[in-house]
Design a protein around this motif. Structure first.
Motif, PDB file in Angstrom:
ATOM      1  N   SER A  58       0.856  -1.189   0.000  1.00  0.00           N
ATOM      2  CA  SER A  58       0.000   0.000   0.000  1.00  0.00           C
ATOM      3  C   SER A  58       0.895   1.243   0.000  1.00  0.00           C
ATOM      4  O   SER A  58       1.228   1.776   1.065  1.00  0.00           O
ATOM      5  N   PRO A  59       1.292   1.710  -1.188  1.00  0.00           N
ATOM      6  CA  PRO A  59       2.236   2.838  -1.250  1.00  0.00           C
ATOM      7  C   PRO A  59       1.729   4.105  -0.557  1.00  0.00           C
ATOM      8  O   PRO A  59       2.509   4.817   0.073  1.00  0.00           O
ATOM      9  N   GLN A  60       0.437   4.355  -0.664  1.00  0.00           N
ATOM     10  CA  GLN A  60      -0.111   5.555  -0.024  1.00  0.00           C
ATOM     11  C   GLN A  60       0.022   5.450   1.497  1.00  0.00           C
ATOM     12  O   GLN A  60       0.443   6.401   2.154  1.00  0.00           O
ATOM     13  N   LEU A  61      -0.312   4.285   2.055  1.00  0.00           N
ATOM     14  CA  LEU A  61      -0.168   4.091   3.503  1.00  0.00           C
ATOM     15  C   LEU A  61       1.295   4.170   3.905  1.00  0.00           C
ATOM     16  O   LEU A  61       1.632   4.819   4.909  1.00  0.00           O
ATOM     17  N   LEU A  62       2.174   3.551   3.138  1.00  0.00           N
ATOM     18  CA  LEU A  62       3.596   3.579   3.466  1.00  0.00           C
ATOM     19  C   LEU A  62       4.129   5.009   3.463  1.00  0.00           C
ATOM     20  O   LEU A  62       4.905   5.386   4.356  1.00  0.00           O
ATOM     21  N   ILE A  85      -3.037   2.853  10.005  1.00  0.00           N
ATOM     22  CA  ILE A  85      -3.183   1.458   9.582  1.00  0.00           C
ATOM     23  C   ILE A  85      -4.637   1.016   9.638  1.00  0.00           C
ATOM     24  O   ILE A  85      -5.146   0.385   8.713  1.00  0.00           O
ATOM     25  N   THR A  86      -5.342   1.384  10.713  1.00  0.00           N
ATOM     26  CA  THR A  86      -6.742   0.965  10.835  1.00  0.00           C
ATOM     27  C   THR A  86      -7.639   1.692   9.825  1.00  0.00           C
ATOM     28  O   THR A  86      -8.633   1.132   9.398  1.00  0.00           O
ATOM     29  N   VAL A  87      -7.281   2.902   9.453  1.00  0.00           N
ATOM     30  CA  VAL A  87      -8.045   3.584   8.406  1.00  0.00           C
ATOM     31  C   VAL A  87      -7.838   2.873   7.068  1.00  0.00           C
ATOM     32  O   VAL A  87      -8.783   2.673   6.303  1.00  0.00           O
ATOM     33  N   ALA A  88      -6.609   2.458   6.807  1.00  0.00           N
ATOM     34  CA  ALA A  88      -6.301   1.800   5.536  1.00  0.00           C
ATOM     35  C   ALA A  88      -6.878   0.388   5.449  1.00  0.00           C
ATOM     36  O   ALA A  88      -7.421  -0.004   4.412  1.00  0.00           O
TER      37      ALA A  88
END
Length: 93
Positions: A58-62, A85-88
């Motif tokens: 998940s590039p956006q989360l990273l 993390i929980t939002v993703a």
């Protein structure tokens, strides 16, 4: 008889309630601790590997996690990182 305000509480009482109550408590979690919440049916080490793979995929989360000083070898996650993390991925409950 009055209660003693300095009486020690059992060491595991806070941690156990954090896991059994619905929703995540707002505090730091160990990476493996969070991974086991997402993958309760596999070994903790495997759960960590799988959660790390999810984060890498998940590039956006990273990118968001990197802004919070996260690195892929992190052992402790801050409340902000847990929130991202929980939002993703949704809540592990």
């Amino acid at each position: 008889m009055t209660s003693n305000p300095f009486r020690l509480q059992p060491a595991c009482s806070g941690r156990r309630s954090a896991i059994t109550e619905p929703g995540l408590k707002k505090h730091s979690y160990g990476f493996k601790e969070l991974a086991v919440l997402y993958f309760p049916s596999i070994a903790p080490a495997s759960a960590s590997i799988r959660l790390k793979a999810w984060i890498k995929d998940s590039p956006q989360l990273l990118d968001q996690l990197t802004e919070t000083n996260y690195h892929l070898n992190a052992r402790v996650l801050t409340p902000r990182q847990i929130s991202l993390i929980t939002v993703a991925f949704g809540s592990p409950f």
